[in-house]
Design a protein around this motif. Structure first.
Motif, mmCIF file in Angstrom:
data_model
loop_
_atom_site.group_PDB
_atom_site.id
_atom_site.type_symbol
_atom_site.label_atom_id
_atom_site.label_comp_id
_atom_site.label_asym_id
_atom_site.label_seq_id
_atom_site.Cartn_x
_atom_site.Cartn_y
_atom_site.Cartn_z
ATOM 1 N N SER A 63 0.808 -1.219 0.000
ATOM 2 C CA SER A 63 0.000 0.000 0.000
ATOM 3 C C SER A 63 0.842 1.270 0.000
ATOM 4 C CB SER A 63 -0.949 0.006 1.201
ATOM 5 O OG SER A 63 -0.223 0.018 2.410
ATOM 6 N N VAL A 64 2.097 1.186 0.442
ATOM 7 C CA VAL A 64 2.932 2.386 0.528
ATOM 8 C C VAL A 64 4.226 2.282 -0.271
ATOM 9 C CG1 VAL A 64 1.983 2.908 2.796
ATOM 10 C CG2 VAL A 64 4.178 1.707 2.627
ATOM 11 N N LYS A 65 4.491 1.124 -0.832
ATOM 12 C CA LYS A 65 5.733 0.932 -1.564
ATOM 13 C C LYS A 65 5.821 1.925 -2.718
ATOM 14 C CE LYS A 65 6.800 -3.313 -1.961
ATOM 15 N NZ LYS A 65 6.793 -4.725 -2.398
ATOM 16 N N GLY A 66 6.959 2.591 -2.837
ATOM 17 C CA GLY A 66 7.154 3.589 -3.878
ATOM 18 C C GLY A 66 6.734 4.988 -3.477
ATOM 19 N N ARG A 67 5.971 5.120 -2.393
ATOM 20 C CA ARG A 67 5.536 6.448 -1.924
ATOM 21 C C ARG A 67 6.177 6.811 -0.586
ATOM 22 N NH1 ARG A 67 0.333 7.476 -0.615
ATOM 23 N NH2 ARG A 67 -0.072 5.330 0.051
ATOM 24 N N PHE A 68 6.363 5.823 0.278
ATOM 25 C CA PHE A 68 6.914 6.051 1.610
ATOM 26 C C PHE A 68 8.333 5.493 1.673
ATOM 27 C CE2 PHE A 68 2.664 6.030 4.181
ATOM 28 C CZ PHE A 68 2.156 6.993 3.324
ATOM 29 N N THR A 69 9.178 6.148 2.473
ATOM 30 C CA THR A 69 10.546 5.688 2.677
ATOM 31 C C THR A 69 10.875 5.707 4.160
ATOM 32 O OG1 THR A 69 11.229 6.584 0.522
ATOM 33 C CG2 THR A 69 12.965 6.040 2.109
ATOM 34 N N ILE A 70 11.326 4.578 4.659
ATOM 35 C CA ILE A 70 11.749 4.486 6.051
ATOM 36 C C ILE A 70 13.273 4.613 6.099
ATOM 37 C CG2 ILE A 70 11.902 1.949 6.027
ATOM 38 C CD1 ILE A 70 10.911 1.999 8.948
ATOM 39 N N SER A 71 13.753 5.330 7.102
ATOM 40 C CA SER A 71 15.192 5.484 7.288
ATOM 41 C C SER A 71 15.469 5.663 8.775
ATOM 42 C CB SER A 71 15.723 6.677 6.493
ATOM 43 O OG SER A 71 15.132 7.888 6.923
ATOM 44 N N ARG A 72 16.722 5.575 9.152
ATOM 45 C CA ARG A 72 17.073 5.739 10.559
ATOM 46 C C ARG A 72 18.425 6.405 10.677
ATOM 47 N NH1 ARG A 72 16.797 0.073 13.156
ATOM 48 N NH2 ARG A 72 17.607 1.149 15.019
ATOM 49 N N ASP A 73 18.593 7.087 11.802
ATOM 50 C CA ASP A 73 19.859 7.691 12.164
ATOM 51 C C ASP A 73 20.191 7.203 13.563
ATOM 52 O OD1 ASP A 73 21.975 9.284 12.970
ATOM 53 O OD2 ASP A 73 21.223 11.080 11.986
ATOM 54 N N ASN A 74 21.040 6.202 13.655
ATOM 55 C CA ASN A 74 21.322 5.605 14.958
ATOM 56 C C ASN A 74 22.057 6.574 15.883
ATOM 57 O OD1 ASN A 74 20.021 3.248 14.302
ATOM 58 N ND2 ASN A 74 21.900 2.136 13.778
ATOM 59 N N ALA A 75 22.779 7.525 15.321
ATOM 60 C CA ALA A 75 23.459 8.513 16.157
ATOM 61 C C ALA A 75 22.463 9.438 16.849
ATOM 62 C CB ALA A 75 24.433 9.321 15.317
ATOM 63 N N LYS A 76 21.283 9.578 16.256
ATOM 64 C CA LYS A 76 20.244 10.443 16.826
ATOM 65 C C LYS A 76 19.110 9.645 17.445
ATOM 66 C CE LYS A 76 21.063 14.289 13.643
ATOM 67 N NZ LYS A 76 20.459 15.198 12.637
ATOM 68 N N ASN A 77 19.241 8.320 17.492
ATOM 69 C CA ASN A 77 18.179 7.473 18.059
ATOM 70 C C ASN A 77 16.828 7.757 17.399
ATOM 71 O OD1 ASN A 77 20.086 6.434 19.789
ATOM 72 N ND2 ASN A 77 18.895 6.757 21.643
ATOM 73 N N THR A 78 16.835 7.944 16.105
ATOM 74 C CA THR A 78 15.626 8.382 15.414
ATOM 75 C C THR A 78 15.372 7.540 14.164
ATOM 76 O OG1 THR A 78 15.964 10.654 16.192
ATOM 77 C CG2 THR A 78 14.469 10.346 14.341
ATOM 78 N N VAL A 79 14.113 7.220 13.963
ATOM 79 C CA VAL A 79 13.662 6.598 12.731
ATOM 80 C C VAL A 79 12.674 7.544 12.064
ATOM 81 C CG1 VAL A 79 11.811 5.294 13.878
ATOM 82 C CG2 VAL A 79 12.736 4.497 11.684
ATOM 83 N N TYR A 80 12.709 7.564 10.741
ATOM 84 C CA TYR A 80 11.873 8.488 9.975
ATOM 85 C C TYR A 80 10.964 7.723 9.026
ATOM 86 C CZ TYR A 80 15.662 11.630 11.399
ATOM 87 O OH TYR A 80 16.585 12.336 12.120
ATOM 88 N N LEU A 81 9.877 8.386 8.663
ATOM 89 C CA LEU A 81 9.024 7.890 7.594
ATOM 90 C C LEU A 81 8.711 9.073 6.685
ATOM 91 C CD1 LEU A 81 7.589 5.328 6.527
ATOM 92 C CD2 LEU A 81 5.505 6.211 7.614
ATOM 93 N N GLN A 82 9.332 9.086 5.538
ATOM 94 C CA GLN A 82 9.058 10.106 4.536
ATOM 95 C C GLN A 82 7.861 9.653 3.716
ATOM 96 O OE1 GLN A 82 10.555 13.182 3.905
ATOM 97 N NE2 GLN A 82 8.865 13.435 2.455
ATOM 98 N N MET A 83 6.821 10.449 3.696
ATOM 99 C CA MET A 83 5.583 10.082 3.016
ATOM 100 C C MET A 83 5.324 11.068 1.890
ATOM 101 S SD MET A 83 3.213 9.077 6.292
ATOM 102 C CE MET A 83 2.987 10.783 6.809
ATOM 103 N N ASN A 84 5.320 10.583 0.676
ATOM 104 C CA ASN A 84 5.089 11.406 -0.510
ATOM 105 C C ASN A 84 3.807 10.964 -1.214
ATOM 106 O OD1 ASN A 84 7.593 12.694 -0.047
ATOM 107 N ND2 ASN A 84 8.677 11.172 -1.301
ATOM 108 N N SER A 85 3.325 11.807 -2.084
ATOM 109 C CA SER A 85 2.123 11.503 -2.869
ATOM 110 C C SER A 85 0.994 11.013 -1.970
ATOM 111 C CB SER A 85 2.437 10.450 -3.938
ATOM 112 O OG SER A 85 3.477 10.887 -4.782
#
Length: 119
Positions: A63-85
């Motif tokens: 349902s989100v493949k190609g539109r959403f991107t998950i990433s993480r920054d272990n130095a900042k203890n943070t995970v992100y979800l970039q949501m487009n379209s």
């Protein structure tokens, strides 16, 4: 155990973008597989994406493949979800979750952040 706090939700028009963040407490963030889920009104919780501890592998729901991107920054203890379209059907409360790689179920959850996509 880690404590998770999501942010970045809000109101956006269809076709727009948002980036969600999830900050984890504790010094062992880099040991956890991180996931994003959502729950829309009247629907069950839905898996969206996950990223392994090193960030070297990701997996998405159809349902989100190609539109959403998950990433993480272990130095900042943070995970992100970039949501487009974004689409109106993406309207939901979004949750991040964590589990150790040796554990099947996610056992650490944030409180959620609301995303509303207007048409």
């Amino acid at each position: 155990q880690v404590q998770l706090v999501e942010s970045g939700g809000g109101l956006v028009q269809a076709g727009g973008s948002l980036r969600l963040s999830c900050v984890a407490s504790g010094r062992t963030f880099s040991s956890y597989v991180m996931g994003w889920f959502r729950r829309a009104p009247g629907k069950e919780r839905e898996f969206l994406a996950r990223i392994i501890s090193t960030g070297g592998d990701t997996h998405y729901s159809d349902s989100v493949k190609g539109r959403f991107t998950i990433s993480r920054d272990n130095a900042k203890n943070t995970v992100y979800l970039q949501m487009n379209s974004l689409k109106p059907e993406d309207t939901a409360v979004y949750y991040c979750a964590a589990r150790l790689s040796s554990v099947y179920n996610y056992d650490n959850w944030g409180q959620g952040t609301q995303v509303i996509v207007s048409s």
